[in-house]
Design a protein around this motif. Sequence first.
Motif, PDB file in Angstrom:
ATOM      1  N   TYR A   1       0.794  -1.287   0.250  1.00 53.40           N
ATOM      2  CA  TYR A   1       0.089  -0.084   0.004  1.00 53.40           C
ATOM      3  C   TYR A   1       1.129   1.505   0.190  1.00 53.40           C
ATOM      4  CZ  TYR A   1      -3.828  -3.141   1.279  1.00 53.40           C
ATOM      5  OH  TYR A   1      -4.470  -5.008   1.639  1.00 53.40           O
ATOM      6  N   ASP A   2       0.366   1.689  -0.642  1.00 53.98           N
ATOM      7  CA  ASP A   2       1.461   3.369  -1.106  1.00 53.98           C
ATOM      8  C   ASP A   2       0.280   4.482   0.331  1.00 53.98           C
ATOM      9  OD1 ASP A   2       1.920   6.421  -1.111  1.00 53.98           O
ATOM     10  OD2 ASP A   2       2.070   5.971  -3.885  1.00 53.98           O
ATOM     11  N   VAL A   3       0.790   4.643   1.725  1.00 50.52           N
ATOM     12  CA  VAL A   3      -0.061   5.392   2.505  1.00 50.52           C
ATOM     13  C   VAL A   3       0.647   6.911   2.374  1.00 50.52           C
ATOM     14  CG1 VAL A   3      -0.247   3.670   3.695  1.00 50.52           C
ATOM     15  CG2 VAL A   3       1.768   4.535   4.246  1.00 50.52           C
ATOM     16  N   SER A   4       1.074   7.317   1.139  1.00 46.82           N
ATOM     17  CA  SER A   4       1.881   8.234   1.281  1.00 46.82           C
ATOM     18  C   SER A   4       0.615   9.970   1.966  1.00 46.82           C
ATOM     19  CB  SER A   4       2.673   9.182  -0.066  1.00 46.82           C
ATOM     20  OG  SER A   4       3.220   7.945  -0.033  1.00 46.82           O
ATOM     21  N   LYS A   5      -0.369   9.646   1.002  1.00 50.64           N
ATOM     22  CA  LYS A   5      -1.540  10.571   1.015  1.00 50.64           C
ATOM     23  C   LYS A   5      -2.237  10.260   2.391  1.00 50.64           C
ATOM     24  CE  LYS A   5      -2.020  10.708  -3.899  1.00 50.64           C
ATOM     25  NZ  LYS A   5      -2.517  10.622  -5.543  1.00 50.64           N
ATOM     26  N   PHE A   6      -2.033   9.035   2.195  1.00 53.74           N
ATOM     27  CA  PHE A   6      -3.060   8.730   4.181  1.00 53.74           C
ATOM     28  C   PHE A   6      -2.159   9.947   5.158  1.00 53.74           C
ATOM     29  CE2 PHE A   6      -4.639   6.267   7.389  1.00 53.74           C
ATOM     30  CZ  PHE A   6      -6.043   6.602   7.388  1.00 53.74           C
ATOM     31  N   LEU A   7      -0.596   9.444   5.127  1.00 57.18           N
ATOM     32  CA  LEU A   7       0.101  10.305   6.733  1.00 57.18           C
ATOM     33  C   LEU A   7      -0.755  10.902   7.196  1.00 57.18           C
ATOM     34  CD1 LEU A   7       3.475   9.705   5.343  1.00 57.18           C
ATOM     35  CD2 LEU A   7       2.031   8.086   6.256  1.00 57.18           C
ATOM     36  N   GLU A   8      -0.769  12.709   6.467  1.00 58.41           N
ATOM     37  CA  GLU A   8      -1.611  13.288   7.482  1.00 58.41           C
ATOM     38  C   GLU A   8      -2.508  12.440   8.046  1.00 58.41           C
ATOM     39  OE1 GLU A   8      -1.332  17.434   6.182  1.00 58.41           O
ATOM     40  OE2 GLU A   8       0.216  16.864   5.403  1.00 58.41           O
ATOM     41  N   ASP A   9      -3.296  11.979   6.959  1.00 57.43           N
ATOM     42  CA  ASP A   9      -5.041  11.796   7.732  1.00 57.43           C
ATOM     43  C   ASP A   9      -5.292  10.897   8.363  1.00 57.43           C
ATOM     44  OD1 ASP A   9      -6.100  13.564   6.545  1.00 57.43           O
ATOM     45  OD2 ASP A   9      -6.111  12.620   4.549  1.00 57.43           O
ATOM     46  N   HIS A  10      -4.780   9.936   9.244  1.00 54.71           N
ATOM     47  CA  HIS A  10      -4.039   8.946   9.827  1.00 54.71           C
ATOM     48  C   HIS A  10      -3.939   8.994  11.703  1.00 54.71           C
ATOM     49  CE1 HIS A  10      -2.105   5.521  11.914  1.00 54.71           C
ATOM     50  NE2 HIS A  10      -2.774   4.920  11.206  1.00 54.71           N
ATOM     51  N   PRO A  11      -4.994   7.857  12.106  1.00 55.07           N
ATOM     52  CA  PRO A  11      -5.492   8.980  13.672  1.00 55.07           C
ATOM     53  C   PRO A  11      -4.066   8.799  14.454  1.00 55.07           C
ATOM     54  CG  PRO A  11      -7.673   7.627  12.440  1.00 55.07           C
ATOM     55  CD  PRO A  11      -6.182   7.305  11.671  1.00 55.07           C
ATOM     56  N   GLY A  12      -3.507   7.869  14.232  1.00 56.48           N
ATOM     57  CA  GLY A  12      -1.947   7.704  14.861  1.00 56.48           C
ATOM     58  C   GLY A  12      -1.095   8.230  15.120  1.00 56.48           C
ATOM     59  N   GLY A  13      -1.583   9.218  13.520  1.00 56.07           N
ATOM     60  CA  GLY A  13      -0.158  10.056  12.951  1.00 56.07           C
ATOM     61  C   GLY A  13       1.018   9.412  12.363  1.00 56.07           C
ATOM     62  N   ASP A  14       1.431   9.837  11.855  1.00 50.37           N
ATOM     63  CA  ASP A  14       1.998   9.743  11.007  1.00 50.37           C
ATOM     64  C   ASP A  14       3.455   8.936  10.533  1.00 50.37           C
ATOM     65  OD1 ASP A  14       3.660  11.841  11.750  1.00 50.37           O
ATOM     66  OD2 ASP A  14       4.078  12.791   9.683  1.00 50.37           O
ATOM     67  N   GLU A  15       4.418   8.999  12.362  1.00 53.97           N
ATOM     68  CA  GLU A  15       5.636   8.172  13.012  1.00 53.97           C
ATOM     69  C   GLU A  15       4.636   6.669  12.506  1.00 53.97           C
ATOM     70  OE1 GLU A  15       8.414   8.836  13.791  1.00 53.97           O
ATOM     71  OE2 GLU A  15       8.189  10.764  12.782  1.00 53.97           O
ATOM     72  N   VAL A  16       3.838   6.228  13.722  1.00 53.20           N
ATOM     73  CA  VAL A  16       3.523   4.933  13.330  1.00 53.20           C
ATOM     74  C   VAL A  16       3.260   4.781  11.840  1.00 53.20           C
ATOM     75  CG1 VAL A  16       1.623   3.722  13.577  1.00 53.20           C
ATOM     76  CG2 VAL A  16       1.521   5.425  15.208  1.00 53.20           C
ATOM     77  N   LEU A  17       2.893   4.971  10.904  1.00 50.92           N
ATOM     78  CA  LEU A  17       3.403   4.487   9.617  1.00 50.92           C
ATOM     79  C   LEU A  17       4.529   4.520   9.344  1.00 50.92           C
ATOM     80  CD1 LEU A  17      -0.033   6.484   8.027  1.00 50.92           C
ATOM     81  CD2 LEU A  17       0.380   3.203   9.230  1.00 50.92           C
ATOM     82  N   LEU A  18       5.196   5.320   9.390  1.00 51.01           N
ATOM     83  CA  LEU A  18       6.627   5.650   9.460  1.00 51.01           C
ATOM     84  C   LEU A  18       7.691   4.109   9.716  1.00 51.01           C
ATOM     85  CD1 LEU A  18       6.657   9.236   8.700  1.00 51.01           C
ATOM     86  CD2 LEU A  18       6.971   7.110   6.776  1.00 51.01           C
TER      87      LEU A  18
END
Length: 135
Positions: free
Chosen positions: A31-48
């Motif tokens: 999954y390319d979640v680049s556009k979702f990072l700012e909207d992720h409820p847990g914050g972008d650091e969790v995804l990164l």
Amino acid sequence: MGTKGKVFTLDEVSEHNTPQDCWLVISGKVYDVSKFLEDHPGGDEVLLSATGKDATDDFEDVGHSSSARSMMDDYYVGEIDNSTIPTKTKYTPPKQPHYNQDKTSEFIIKLLQFLVPIAILGLAFGIRLYYTKST
């Protein structure tokens, strides 16, 4: 996207590890979640922090809702080549001496067999001493 259905290696997915270009591997899919990072409820650091590895356990541990799971289709870019994901090793605890409950119980019983009579003698001696002084 023109990459729909493509098969990626873990090394290829691992290259996408920045806030501007963030890919995740969840349940064998990329999954390319680049556009979702700012909207992720847990914050972008969790995804990164989940880039460069199989993030399935991280994703499942959180307990995402069915609506969150359906959103994943919007970010799908392909499949992961499972042969490129390292296999997980099972944890083996270090060898420790066996705890023998019976020996512990035996020790406590022997200790009580020694201490209880001494306590009774001490109590009897104390009572006798008390009555001899008071009379």
